[in-house]
Design an enzyme around this catalytic site. Structure first.
Site, PDB file in Angstrom:
ATOM      1  CG  ASP A  61     -10.832  19.506  -0.217  1.00  0.00           C
ATOM      2  OD1 ASP A  61     -11.590  18.544  -0.396  1.00  0.00           O
ATOM      3  OD2 ASP A  61     -10.927  20.574  -0.855  1.00  0.00           O
ATOM      4  CD  GLU A 271     -11.882  15.133  -6.426  1.00  0.00           C
ATOM      5  OE1 GLU A 271     -11.663  16.014  -7.292  1.00  0.00           O
ATOM      6  OE2 GLU A 271     -12.892  15.139  -5.713  1.00  0.00           O
TER       7      GLU A 271
HETATM    8  O1  FUB Z   1     -12.440  21.282  -2.710  1.00  0.00           O
HETATM    9  C1  FUB Z   1     -12.328  21.387  -4.102  1.00  0.00           C
HETATM   10  C2  FUB Z   1     -12.063  20.063  -4.698  1.00  0.00           C
HETATM   11  O2  FUB Z   1     -13.120  19.176  -4.380  1.00  0.00           O
HETATM   12  C3  FUB Z   1     -10.829  19.375  -4.170  1.00  0.00           C
HETATM   13  O3  FUB Z   1      -9.638  19.850  -4.710  1.00  0.00           O
HETATM   14  C4  FUB Z   1     -11.172  17.976  -4.496  1.00  0.00           C
HETATM   15  O4  FUB Z   1     -10.355  17.026  -3.898  1.00  0.00           O
HETATM   16  C5  FUB Z   1     -12.607  17.907  -4.043  1.00  0.00           C
HETATM   17  O5  FUB Z   1     -12.715  17.742  -2.657  1.00  0.00           O
END
Ligand code: FUB
Length: 371
Positions: A61, A271
Site C-alpha cells: 500500500d 478500495e
Molecule cells: O493492507 C491492508 C489492506 O489491503 C489495505 O488497506 C487495502 O488497500 C489492501 O491493500
C-alpha cells in the site's frame, strides 16, 4: 538522473536486492516471523516488471510523496500473524508503520525505524492498514486506518516535525471518519482533501446509515444493478487534524454518464483510492479488489463526478492491488506492491515503475508481469 527503462531499472534493483542488508538502516525486527531475505530466492526476478524496493521488511500500500526533492514512501508494514486468511482481510494484522525514503528512483532506499506503533494510539486496537501522509506549514501528518475496540475501522492522524517520524497520534480518531485507505490530496490552491473508503473488509457497506453496523453486509450493498458504493471525500480543516465537512460520495460514471453499477466488478470502486492532477485534470484511481485491477477515472473537480477511463495496472501476483502516483524529476511514477518475495498474500513488497500518458491524457496500461 540517467534515464532508466523499466527493464534497466528492474535489473538495477535485482542487483540491489541481492546485496544482503544494503537497502535499510535497520535489520528486520524480531516481530517479522518470516524474513524476506530467506524467502526471496523462491521467485524468479526476471518474471517481474520491477523489483522490491526493500527486502528486509514486508511492505504494501505505498503512498509516495516528493518533499524537498526527496521521495518518501508511506507503506503498510506487513507481518506474519497467526490469523487465517478470510474475505475480510483479518490476516492483515499490521501493528506499526515504517517510512521508506530515497534521493532518487532507482537509488538507495532507506528503511526508517518505527514511525508509529498501534500501542501508542489510544483509540486503536489492531490492523494498521494503508496509510498516507501530508505536509503543511512544516508539520508532517500521518493518516492511518485501524480497527477501534468495537471492531470498526476509523481513521486516525498523527504528527511529526520529520517526514520519517516518529509521529505522535491524536488520542481520538478523526471525527466522522470511518472505513479505510485514507489518501490526502493537496490541490494547487493549497486546499487538502481526504479521499477514503473500501468495501468488504473495509466496511464501507456497514456505514451506509451514518454509523457502524457490525451486523451489516460482509461485502457490499448486495445490489448488483444499483450504483456501486462510492469512495468518500472530505475537505480537511486548516489544521489538517479534522474534516472541514461531512464526507460526500465521489461518483464514478461510465462514458454515457451513468453510475458504475455494483455488479460491474471490473470497474467499480473497491478500495485504495488515490487522487492526483495532470495537466489541469483530476485523476481518481482505485483498486477493483476481487478483480484485481488498478483503474482510473477523470474529472474537473476533486469532488467529481469522475468518468471511468480504463486500467492502469493489470493484476499483480497476490490478491491486493494498492498504489500511488507521483511526479518526480519531470516524469510520473506508479508505486504498487505484489508478493514476489513471499508468494503469500499477507506478506507483500512495494515496487515502483514509470507511468506514461498518451497525448490525450489517458494512461497507458502497465503489465506488472513479464512472463
Ligand atoms: O493492507 C491492508 C489492506 O489491503 C489495505 O488497506 C487495502 O488497500 C489492501 O491493500
Amino acid at each position: 538522473m540517467k534515464r532508466l527503462t523499466g527493464l534497466a531499472l528492474g535489473a538495477a534493483l535485482v542487483a540491489l536486492a541481492t546485496t544482503a542488508g544494503c537497502s535499510g538502516e535497520h535489520a528486520a525486527p524480531a516481530g517479522d516471523a518470516a524474513s524476506p531475505a530467506t524467502d526471496r530466492a523462491k521467485a524468479d526476478p526476471s518474471r517481474y516488471l520491477s523489483q522490491p524496493l526493500v527486502t528486509e521488511i514486508y511492505t504494501a500500500d505505498p503512498s509516495a510523496h516528493v518533499w524537498d526533492g526527496k521521495i518518501y514512501v508511506y507503506p503498510s508494514h506487513d507481518i506474519d500473524g497467526p490469523t487465517p486468511e478470510d474475505d475480510l482481510g483479518a490476516h492483515f494484522e499490521m501493528r506499526d508503520y515504517r517510512v521508506l525514503s530515497m534521493d532518487s528512483i532507482g537509488g538507495k532506499v532507506t528503511t526508517h525505524p518505527v514511525a508509529l506503533d498501534v500501542k501508542d494510539v489510544p483509540w486503536a486496537d489492531k490492523q494498521m492498514w494503508a496509510p498516507d501522509a501530508a505536509r503543511k506549514n512544516g508539520t508532517y501528518f500521518l493518516y492511518f486506518p485501524a480497527k477501534d475496540k468495537q471492531g470498526a475501522f476509523r481513521i486516525g492522524v498523527a504528527t511529526s516535525k520529520s517526514p520519517t517520524g516518529p509521529f505522535q497520534a491524536n488520542p481520538q480518531p478523526i471525527k466522522g471518519s470511518f472505513s479505510i485507505d485514507p489518501a490526502v490530496f493537496t490541490d494547487e490552491d493549497g486546499k487538502s482533501y481526504m479521499i477514503f473508503g473500501g468495501i468488504w473488509g473495509g466496511q464501507l457497506q456497514r456505514n451506509v446509515t451514518g454509523s457502524y453496523d457490525p451486523d451489516g453486509s460482509k461485502t457490499d450493498l448486495e445490489a448488483p444493478d444499483k450504483p456501486a458504493l462510492a469512495p468518500k471525500i472530505a475537505a480537511m480543516a486548516d489544521d489538517m487534524m479534522e474534516f472541514a465537512e461531512k464526507p460526500r460520495d465521489v461518483l464514478v460514471l461510465d462514458a454515457s454518464g451513468k453510475p458504475i453499477l455494483g455488479g460491474d466488478t471490473d470497474r467499480r470502486f473497491f478500495e485504495a483510492a488515490w487522487m492526483h492532477k495532470y495537466q489541469g485534470r483530476y485523476y481518481l484511481s482505485y483498486s477493483t479488489g476481487d478483480t484485481h485491477y488498478l483503474v482510473y477515472a477523470t474529472g474537473t473537480s476533486p469532488y467529481g463526478p469522475f468518468t471511468y477511463q480504463g486500467r492502469i495496472l493489470e493484476p499483480v501476483e497476490g490478491w491486493t492491488s494498492h498504489h500511488s502516483i507521483v511526479e518526480w524529476d519531470g516524469r510520473w511514477w506508479l508505486f504498487y506492491a505484489d508478493t514476489q518475495l513471499s508468494g503469500t498474500t499477507r506478506l507483500r513488497n512495494v515496487k515502483v515503475t514509470e507511468l506514461f500518458y498518451n497525448k490525450d491524457g489517458t494512461i497507458r496500461t502497465i503489465n506488472p508481469m513479464l512472463k
